[in-house]
Design a protein around this motif. Sequence first.
Motif, mmCIF file in Angstrom:
data_model
loop_
_atom_site.group_PDB
_atom_site.id
_atom_site.type_symbol
_atom_site.label_atom_id
_atom_site.label_comp_id
_atom_site.label_asym_id
_atom_site.label_seq_id
_atom_site.Cartn_x
_atom_site.Cartn_y
_atom_site.Cartn_z
ATOM 1 N N GLY A 1 38.341 45.922 37.451
ATOM 2 C CA GLY A 1 39.508 46.725 37.773
ATOM 3 C C GLY A 1 40.593 46.055 38.576
ATOM 4 O O GLY A 1 41.536 46.715 39.025
ATOM 5 N N GLY A 2 40.497 44.731 38.784
ATOM 6 C CA GLY A 2 41.535 44.028 39.520
ATOM 7 C C GLY A 2 42.777 43.796 38.668
ATOM 8 O O GLY A 2 42.771 44.006 37.454
ATOM 9 N N ILE A 3 43.840 43.349 39.334
ATOM 10 C CA ILE A 3 45.090 43.039 38.625
ATOM 11 C C ILE A 3 45.567 41.646 39.034
ATOM 12 O O ILE A 3 45.135 41.092 40.055
ATOM 13 N N LEU A 4 46.453 41.082 38.224
ATOM 14 C CA LEU A 4 47.086 39.810 38.552
ATOM 15 C C LEU A 4 48.458 40.118 39.159
ATOM 16 O O LEU A 4 49.387 40.510 38.451
ATOM 17 N N ARG A 5 48.568 39.983 40.454
ATOM 18 C CA ARG A 5 49.835 40.273 41.126
ATOM 19 C C ARG A 5 50.891 39.243 40.699
ATOM 20 O O ARG A 5 50.642 38.030 40.802
ATOM 21 N N ASN A 6 51.988 39.726 40.194
ATOM 22 C CA ASN A 6 53.052 38.858 39.684
ATOM 23 C C ASN A 6 52.546 37.916 38.594
ATOM 24 O O ASN A 6 53.040 36.800 38.426
ATOM 25 N N GLY A 7 51.490 38.368 37.878
ATOM 26 C CA GLY A 7 51.012 37.623 36.720
ATOM 27 C C GLY A 7 50.043 36.503 36.989
ATOM 28 O O GLY A 7 49.666 35.777 36.059
ATOM 29 N N SER A 8 49.591 36.323 38.226
ATOM 30 C CA SER A 8 48.651 35.234 38.499
ATOM 31 C C SER A 8 47.703 35.587 39.638
ATOM 32 O O SER A 8 47.966 36.491 40.435
ATOM 33 N N MET A 9 46.584 34.848 39.695
ATOM 34 C CA MET A 9 45.607 35.034 40.761
ATOM 35 C C MET A 9 46.129 34.371 42.040
ATOM 36 O O MET A 9 46.723 33.296 42.007
ATOM 37 N N LEU A 10 45.906 35.038 43.174
ATOM 38 C CA LEU A 10 46.279 34.456 44.459
ATOM 39 C C LEU A 10 45.181 33.500 44.921
ATOM 40 O O LEU A 10 43.991 33.828 44.836
ATOM 41 N N VAL A 11 45.555 32.328 45.402
ATOM 42 C CA VAL A 11 44.589 31.335 45.895
ATOM 43 C C VAL A 11 45.049 30.863 47.265
ATOM 44 O O VAL A 11 46.234 30.558 47.471
ATOM 45 N N GLY A 12 44.112 30.818 48.228
ATOM 46 C CA GLY A 12 44.482 30.363 49.557
ATOM 47 C C GLY A 12 43.308 30.400 50.503
ATOM 48 O O GLY A 12 42.154 30.539 50.079
ATOM 49 N N SER A 13 43.595 30.288 51.805
ATOM 50 C CA SER A 13 42.522 30.279 52.810
ATOM 51 C C SER A 13 42.908 31.156 53.993
ATOM 52 O O SER A 13 42.826 30.735 55.145
ATOM 53 N N GLY A 14 43.342 32.398 53.693
ATOM 54 C CA GLY A 14 43.723 33.329 54.751
ATOM 55 C C GLY A 14 42.636 33.503 55.790
ATOM 56 O O GLY A 14 41.462 33.659 55.445
ATOM 57 N N SER A 15 43.006 33.482 57.053
ATOM 58 C CA SER A 15 42.012 33.548 58.137
ATOM 59 C C SER A 15 41.270 34.882 58.180
ATOM 60 O O SER A 15 40.183 34.972 58.769
ATOM 61 N N ALA A 16 41.834 35.929 57.570
ATOM 62 C CA ALA A 16 41.192 37.251 57.578
ATOM 63 C C ALA A 16 40.483 37.539 56.268
ATOM 64 O O ALA A 16 40.072 38.669 56.018
ATOM 65 N N HIS B 1 42.624 47.367 49.550
ATOM 66 C CA HIS B 1 43.398 48.259 50.422
ATOM 67 C C HIS B 1 44.817 48.413 49.903
ATOM 68 O O HIS B 1 45.566 49.271 50.375
ATOM 69 N N ASN B 2 45.186 47.584 48.918
ATOM 70 C CA ASN B 2 46.564 47.529 48.489
ATOM 71 C C ASN B 2 46.681 47.839 46.997
ATOM 72 O O ASN B 2 46.713 48.990 46.588
ATOM 73 N N ASP B 3 46.707 46.811 46.162
ATOM 74 C CA ASP B 3 46.931 47.005 44.724
ATOM 75 C C ASP B 3 45.809 46.461 43.852
ATOM 76 O O ASP B 3 45.959 46.341 42.638
ATOM 77 N N ASN B 4 44.660 46.101 44.475
ATOM 78 C CA ASN B 4 43.525 45.520 43.740
ATOM 79 C C ASN B 4 43.849 44.135 43.174
ATOM 80 O O ASN B 4 43.281 43.713 42.164
ATOM 81 N N ALA B 5 44.762 43.403 43.834
ATOM 82 C CA ALA B 5 45.095 42.052 43.381
ATOM 83 C C ALA B 5 43.871 41.151 43.459
ATOM 84 O O ALA B 5 43.053 41.253 44.380
ATOM 85 N N ILE B 6 43.728 40.256 42.472
ATOM 86 C CA ILE B 6 42.610 39.314 42.415
ATOM 87 C C ILE B 6 42.962 38.084 43.253
ATOM 88 O O ILE B 6 44.036 37.495 43.098
ATOM 89 N N VAL B 7 42.042 37.703 44.137
ATOM 90 C CA VAL B 7 42.281 36.591 45.060
ATOM 91 C C VAL B 7 41.079 35.655 45.050
ATOM 92 O O VAL B 7 39.928 36.106 44.953
ATOM 93 N N PHE B 8 41.332 34.356 45.174
ATOM 94 C CA PHE B 8 40.232 33.398 45.390
ATOM 95 C C PHE B 8 40.472 32.694 46.716
ATOM 96 O O PHE B 8 41.526 32.089 46.933
#
Length: 235
Positions: free
Chosen positions: A76-91, A101-108
């Motif tokens: 049930g996730g979505i691709l925010r702005n058409g792509s998966m978010l990738v990063g190393s957010g501290s939280a 909590h937001n839009d079900n965006a897919i993140v790695f």
Amino acid sequence: IANQKYSNVCIGDPIPTASPVVQTPSPTTSPVTSLPTASPVVNNFVVLPRGSSTKCSGAYLPVSKEDCVAAGLAVGGILRNGSMLVGSGSAWPEGCFLSTHNDNAIVFSTNPNPIANQKYSNVCIGDPIPTASPVVQTPSPTTSPVTSLPTASPVVNNFVVLPRGSSTKCSGAYLPVSKEDCVAAGLAVGGILRNGSMLVGSGSAWPEGCFLSTHNDNAIVFSTNPNPIANQKYS
């Protein structure tokens, strides 16, 4: 109605398993050698309750970066702005997750110090769904014809959770989940039983049928609301 706060839990395309075959040889049949090949496996992706873990562990295997988009879309996730978010957010938790909590965006996430955060839900691999192994039959030259009597194919339901607030009910390619199957479906996609049981009612702000309270604790709910709405709090 379709309410941005809620996301319906539905049955997607079923995953058929192969039909078992009963072989009825004649009395003069020579032995038949069955040469099984490796069983293909269908990954059973699941989304864990929000904030329940820092990463996939124990019975839940981590999803690779390469498979994260497919896994996220499957639950049930979505691709925010058409792509998966990738990063190393501290939280962020570790690996593949949804921003539930937001839009079900897919993140790695490559965060080396992951945390369990109520805003996010890990996407993991649960128990794999094995499919039946095909069998190659090698009869001897003197073998009599073999009559194969196929039996009905069992079907494994492919439960999916739709993006929050995207619909008032399961429709189109997504079949509704019955009240009897709602607990199993909800648990399969990362829901929980609040106080040990499924919630049942007709809340005026609820979608129709089986859904998760994804804005809160992923509690499994079955709604009989005659005027359902699409609400961002529910999936």
